[in-house]
Design an enzyme around this catalytic site. Structure first.
Site, PDB file in Angstrom:
ATOM      1  N   HIS A 163     113.324  54.369  -7.955  1.00 27.29           N
ATOM      2  CA  HIS A 163     111.874  54.346  -7.915  1.00 27.29           C
ATOM      3  C   HIS A 163     110.979  54.308  -9.157  1.00 27.29           C
ATOM      4  O   HIS A 163     111.724  54.966 -10.196  1.00 27.29           O
ATOM      5  CB  HIS A 163     111.445  55.663  -7.179  1.00 27.29           C
ATOM      6  CG  HIS A 163     110.120  55.646  -6.485  1.00 27.29           C
ATOM      7  ND1 HIS A 163     108.819  56.122  -7.073  1.00 27.29           N
ATOM      8  CD2 HIS A 163     109.533  55.884  -5.270  1.00 27.29           C
ATOM      9  CE1 HIS A 163     107.845  56.161  -6.460  1.00 27.29           C
ATOM     10  NE2 HIS A 163     108.196  55.904  -5.162  1.00 27.29           N
ATOM     11  N   ASP A 207     117.047  62.260  -9.238  1.00 33.94           N
ATOM     12  CA  ASP A 207     115.921  62.013  -8.267  1.00 33.94           C
ATOM     13  C   ASP A 207     116.396  62.212  -6.964  1.00 33.94           C
ATOM     14  O   ASP A 207     117.092  61.399  -6.304  1.00 33.94           O
ATOM     15  CB  ASP A 207     115.524  60.745  -8.459  1.00 33.94           C
ATOM     16  CG  ASP A 207     114.187  60.504  -7.424  1.00 33.94           C
ATOM     17  OD1 ASP A 207     113.979  61.341  -6.561  1.00 33.94           O
ATOM     18  OD2 ASP A 207     113.707  59.281  -7.577  1.00 33.94           O
ATOM     19  N   GLN A 242     114.738  61.329  -2.069  1.00 36.87           N
ATOM     20  CA  GLN A 242     115.411  60.826  -0.791  1.00 36.87           C
ATOM     21  C   GLN A 242     116.568  61.382  -0.284  1.00 36.87           C
ATOM     22  O   GLN A 242     116.882  61.336   0.987  1.00 36.87           O
ATOM     23  CB  GLN A 242     115.419  59.307  -1.210  1.00 36.87           C
ATOM     24  CG  GLN A 242     114.344  58.395  -1.182  1.00 36.87           C
ATOM     25  CD  GLN A 242     113.490  58.416  -0.069  1.00 36.87           C
ATOM     26  OE1 GLN A 242     113.565  58.740   0.923  1.00 36.87           O
ATOM     27  NE2 GLN A 242     112.117  58.089  -0.377  1.00 36.87           N
ATOM     28  N   LYS A 251     108.374  65.105   1.762  1.00 44.11           N
ATOM     29  CA  LYS A 251     109.299  63.962   2.353  1.00 44.11           C
ATOM     30  C   LYS A 251     110.354  64.791   3.278  1.00 44.11           C
ATOM     31  O   LYS A 251     111.323  64.177   3.764  1.00 44.11           O
ATOM     32  CB  LYS A 251     110.339  63.406   1.158  1.00 44.11           C
ATOM     33  CG  LYS A 251     109.494  62.363   0.455  1.00 44.11           C
ATOM     34  CD  LYS A 251     109.971  61.251  -0.351  1.00 44.11           C
ATOM     35  CE  LYS A 251     109.322  60.335  -1.262  1.00 44.11           C
ATOM     36  NZ  LYS A 251     108.203  59.320  -0.538  1.00 44.11           N
ATOM     37  N   CYS A 292     107.217  50.866  -4.166  1.00 41.11           N
ATOM     38  CA  CYS A 292     107.520  51.447  -5.542  1.00 41.11           C
ATOM     39  C   CYS A 292     108.906  51.528  -6.142  1.00 41.11           C
ATOM     40  O   CYS A 292     109.273  52.277  -7.130  1.00 41.11           O
ATOM     41  CB  CYS A 292     107.069  53.052  -5.465  1.00 41.11           C
ATOM     42  SG  CYS A 292     105.285  53.438  -4.960  1.00 41.11           S
TER      43      CYS A 292
END
Lengths: 430, 161
Positions: free
Chosen positions: A142, A219, A222, A245, A385
């Site tokens: 991202h 990261d 997700q 999220k 993104c």
């Protein structure tokens, strides 16, 4: 992955009843099919209730003031921290509240930059980068886990290198030995791609990074909403995530850092609440996590996030994963039967999350999204993104359906039915 | 007509499939490169001015994008080519107003000035799509501004895209 843990129809109906927005009717009376959880998830009532309870009974600035409310607010804030940390398999002092994933990565970059500009040496030197050093990212990132590292490289003279992705958007592990070398100082990678949905095999990246003494940054934006997560078992040095999220509110997220690293890391953001002694010439800083939480904190949102995590824990992340795996299988199998579609990611549900990006031959994603919207189906269109991974898979943008634990087989089928009509509506493939 | 059909009218689909002005030509007096940040769609647009007078004498472009963005740039090419720059600026204003009208449209007299481009009126109901329809117009404005100051250098196109 066993789908036997998937939710029964009765359980799923009960869960959906907790999410008022899912019953929302669109302007034309159509039922909403929300397939954009990878962008932001919907929230169960308990999240808003927890935030309201805090607002109406305990609201005050934390870590300051001698009054009772300040004490109550501080307790609520620290209890939220403990809840989030526990969810990640971390201890509370390893969890820094941020405004989200993006802020967490920028905070890291600012800290590394502070260390890189500090000529006095000391323990912060392990965060310093400079000419000859290498910062490694991947092509699957991202923009939030790419652009800040570009800046760090530009400002320090370090080199930015990246692991490419294959045609299904999976990080090319066979490139590790070429890209991660002795001068690599940082290896930043996503836990799961928000485009291809591919889950990153973390162990080989962490092994290679640690072999050369590089720090790892995952990261988890997700990954965290969809699978059980244990930062200790994954052996990552840092991880970042966002509440919104994973059923929580906007404006709050977290940066996990291994205790000894946060102890040694200089702060990247400076101001009130993170200092000990301040004179007109200099300041000393608090221990972590307070050192990294400059300014007034989003306490209400932290409380809401903890409520979202409690909701997930009650359900069990293993069941969330099983439920979404079953639904992702149904979605992928259905898509495979529709001509003129290409799934931009792994074709099987194993090793991926339920974010499924599509190329619809001959139809621009914006047009596809418009058609689906008219059918009441909310998907994301554009580059999400993440321009480089799109480019690597030979497209500029895509149409993405992404599943949450509250989606149903019926909703997947409605999406499949609608997406099968897109090309004929636009006069393609007739 | 459903709201979906109102934005995907025959005329719009036709322009998207057979766009006017597509294909960059030399020489040019001003060039612009624009990107829609949402989807990464790109357009490169060139203008040529008439000798010694502020009149548009040629609009060409290249790029890829959705039906709305492609149709919009095609329609604008048809509408503005050959017009005095002052008039082009007025039409740009009118089109901008139309796009921000939230489906209410404009006074008939204003709408009539837009020619076939009025077919894009339905896009104003969809705030997420307005950018698509305006991409070509943004490129046109910048290309003209460059031409007016004698800057006929190629537009900057980022490396690696």
């Amino acid at each position: 992955m066993t789908d036997s843990l998937a939710l029964s129809d009765i359980e799923l109906a009960a869960i959906r009843a907790d999410f008022p927005l899912l019953g929302h009717r669109l302007a034309d009376g159509k039922e909403l099919v929300y397939l954009d959880t990878a962008a932001t998830s919907q929230r169960p009532r308990v999240v808003e209730e927890a935030m309201r309870e805090f607002t109406e009974n305990h609201n005050a600035a934390v870590h300051r003031g001698a009054h009772q409310l300040a004490a109550e607010a501080t307790l609520a804030y620290e209890a939220a921290r403990a809840g989030v940390a526990d969810f990640l398999g971390a201890s509370p002092e390893e969890l820094v509240f941020t405004s989200g994933t993006t802020a967490g990565i920028n905070l890291l970059v600012a800290s590394f930059l502070a260390a890189s500009g500090n000529k006095s040496g000391g323990s912060s030197q392990r965060f310093a980068v400079g000419p000859g050093d290498r910062i490694v990212v991947t092509e699957a990132e991202h923009h939030s886990n790419l652009v800040p590292w570009q800046r760090l490289a530009q400002l320090t003279g370090a080199e930015l290198a990246w692991l490419p992705v294959d045609s299904a958007g999976r990080i090319r592990l066979d490139e590790i030995s070429r890209v991660i070398g002795p001068r690599s100082r940082i290896v930043a990678f996503t836990g799961a791609s928000n485009v291809s949905g591919a889950v990153t095999p973390v162990a080989p990246l962490v092994d290679a990074a640690h072999q050369v003494g590089a720090l790892t940054v995952m990261d988890a934006a997700q990954l965290a909403p969809h699978q059980p997560l244990d930062v200790g078992a994954l052996r990552v040095d840092f991880a970042v995530l966002s509440a919104h999220k994973m059923l929580g509110p906007n404006g709050i997220g977290g940066l996990y850092g291994r205790a000894e690293l946060l102890q040694a890391m200089p702060p990247g953001s400076l101001g009130g609440s993170m200092v000990e002694i301040v004179t007109m010439r200099e300041a000393t800083f608090q221990p972590p996590p307070a050192r990294f939480e400059a300014g007034t904190q989003a306490v209400t949102q932290a409380v809401g996030w903890a409520a979202a995590i409690a909701y997930l824990n009650d359900l069990g992340m293993d069941r969330v994963a099983a439920q979404e795996h079953a639904l992702t299988s149904r979605l992928l199998a259905g898509l495979a039967r529709i001509p003129g579609l290409r799934v931009l990611g792994p074709a099987e549900a194993d090793g991926r999350i339920g974010a499924v990006a599509l190329e619809i031959e001959g139809v621009h994603p914006h047009d596809a999204g418009q058609f689906l919207d008219a059918e009441g189906i909310a998907v994301r269109v554009g580059h999400h993104c993440a321009q480089p991974i799109h480019r690597a898979m030979g497209v500029t943008s895509s149409t993405r359906a992404s599943l949450g634990l509250y989606n149903t087989a019926l909703e997947v089928d409605r999406f499949l039915d609608a997406v099968s009509q897109v090309r004929s509506y636009f006069g393609v493939g007739r | 007509m459903s709201s979906l059909d109102s934005i995907y009218q025959e005329l719009i689909i036709d322009h998207a499939k057979h766009p006017q002005g597509r294909g960059l030509v030399e020489p040019f007096d001003g060039e612009s490169f624009q990107v829609n940040p949402v989807c990464g769609d790109q357009i490169r647009l060139r203008v040529r001015l008439a000798d010694g007078e502020p009149v548009l004498r040629g609009v060409t472009w290249d790029g890829q994008g959705c039906t709305i963005s492609q149709a919009s740039v095609s329609l604008l090419t048809e509408l503005v080519d050959g017009l005095p720059l002052e008039r082009v600026a007025e039409l740009e204003q009118v089109f901008n107003q139309l796009m921000h009208s939230r489906g209410h449209g404009l006074d008939q007299a204003l709408e009539d000035q837009l020619g076939d481009a009025i077919a894009l009126a339905g896009v104003s109901l969809y705030p997420m799509r307005v950018k698509c329809a305006l991409l070509g117009w943004m490129a046109l404005r910048e290309a003209i501004a460059k031409a007016l100051v004698g800057d006929s250098s190629p537009a900057h196109i980022p490396e690696g895209i």
